[in-house]
Design a protein around this motif. Sequence first.
Motif, short mmCIF file in Angstrom:
data_model
loop_
_atom_site.label_atom_id
_atom_site.label_comp_id
_atom_site.label_asym_id
_atom_site.label_seq_id
_atom_site.Cartn_x
_atom_site.Cartn_y
_atom_site.Cartn_z
N PRO A 35 62.30 35.46 78.31
CA PRO A 35 61.10 35.81 77.55
C PRO A 35 60.57 34.61 76.75
O PRO A 35 61.31 33.68 76.43
CB PRO A 35 61.58 36.92 76.62
CG PRO A 35 63.05 36.69 76.48
CD PRO A 35 63.50 36.16 77.80
N GLU A 78 56.19 41.44 70.21
CA GLU A 78 55.11 41.99 71.03
C GLU A 78 53.92 42.38 70.17
O GLU A 78 52.77 42.07 70.48
CB GLU A 78 55.60 43.20 71.81
CG GLU A 78 56.62 42.89 72.89
CD GLU A 78 57.27 44.14 73.46
OE1 GLU A 78 57.82 44.07 74.56
OE2 GLU A 78 57.21 45.20 72.79
N SER A 94 53.90 41.90 79.58
CA SER A 94 55.28 42.22 79.19
C SER A 94 56.28 41.25 79.78
O SER A 94 57.37 41.05 79.21
CB SER A 94 55.63 43.66 79.62
OG SER A 94 55.59 43.79 81.03
N LEU A 95 55.96 40.62 80.90
CA LEU A 95 56.87 39.65 81.49
C LEU A 95 57.12 38.49 80.52
O LEU A 95 58.21 37.92 80.47
CB LEU A 95 56.31 39.11 82.80
CG LEU A 95 57.20 38.09 83.51
CD1 LEU A 95 58.37 38.79 84.19
CD2 LEU A 95 56.42 37.27 84.51
N SER A 122 58.15 40.87 76.30
CA SER A 122 59.25 41.81 76.05
C SER A 122 60.58 41.07 76.00
O SER A 122 60.78 40.06 76.68
CB SER A 122 59.29 42.90 77.13
OG SER A 122 58.11 43.68 77.08
N ARG A 137 60.88 43.69 80.60
CA ARG A 137 60.03 42.63 81.11
C ARG A 137 59.68 42.87 82.57
O ARG A 137 58.59 42.52 83.03
CB ARG A 137 60.72 41.28 80.95
CG ARG A 137 60.92 40.87 79.49
CD ARG A 137 61.67 39.56 79.39
NE ARG A 137 60.91 38.50 80.04
CZ ARG A 137 61.42 37.68 80.96
NH1 ARG A 137 62.68 37.81 81.34
NH2 ARG A 137 60.67 36.73 81.49
#
Length: 396
Positions: free
Chosen positions: A5, A73, A370-371, A374, A380
Amino acid sequence: MILGPVSYLDCLVFCLLLAPQLLWHVGLFDTLLCVLQALPFLLVKLPMSFVWERYLCPRRHRAPFVQVASPFEDFVVRCVRYAFSSIPPRIGRVFFAREVAGPFLRFRMLRHGYIKSPIHWREHHEDSFKGIWISRDLGRKPDLVLYYAHGGGFSMGSSHFYLEFLLAWLSALILAGYDNPAIFALEYTLVPDALYPTQALEAIGGYRHVLSVAQDPSIVCVSGDSAGAALILSLLLHLGDDERDGPSHGRMQLQKPALALLISPWVTLVSARHKNTASDYLDAHQLRQYGRQFAGTKISENDPLVSPGCCTDMPWWKRSSPSKGIVITYGEEEVLAPDIEDLIKLLCEADVVVGSKREAGGIHAWPVASLFLSSSKAQRLKGLTTVTEEIRRRIP
């Protein structure tokens, strides 16, 4: 190749890479003015709203996204929300430019131990289009080809910025059982450098090239997110358009793909149904501005070929539909959700094979975002896993 991340260190490095590009492409005065205008948000509004909504406000009164998001996030999405509504596209596009995205990806690869990538990519240029080919073995015939168009309101974004996402997607496709999948990411011209129909012509040219490489439309999946997904829908309507004149020159000679997979498609450029939500980072007013700029003055902003959500001709949708159907994934809380749901309903009524996934509390293009944002690998890869499973189920 699935990297870890994005961290605060990554954010710092990104800013260091971004600063000289802003000075070069935007200029010192305009860059400083943008920074000064952002200071009240960064120093006052952002910390106050973040602390209040995340830690002091009763949970039941928090936005749905805040209730499920991690602090990182939540923090980043608040910044993106401000940027989308307040930073001019000519400045915003530098954030996604090749000169920033390329070195940033190399840094992240080095930080996560990928000195040499197991997946390869190369740029492809022709007179009518350009893009990036991604594959484990670029010299061997693929058993699946994913044709992807990136988002960014037609005014921002680049295939280079999406490269990490697409590398991860290719890895997911390999894990799903494909031997040598390939992805072609279209690098279409941004507004205001060109308006419609330039992007449609580039999408058609890129698709023609993809078919020539795949040699079999039954292994081709066309895909995109946001504005890119709108461009893919426009491409499909061009392929199924047997009654009108358009910019497609020879489109009827092209076979339709096996599948279309759309992430948070911007189906209607200018819509009264676009309403801001407490969770999403898109801004309805800016969307209308971007949509009108893209359409320009030579075509109505309500023409189906530029704004696919305006197409209510069911036979036309039926002619345009891929053999394995259209799959749409979107967030429950995003600004575009009402129009997306209208399109899904219309496609079902047109007897088109449709699959849809609505993420509860989700926001715009979350499988992409989200990749990067997260923290856990499962979260992710959740969106990527969902769309990859759909592809594998429909294109064995």
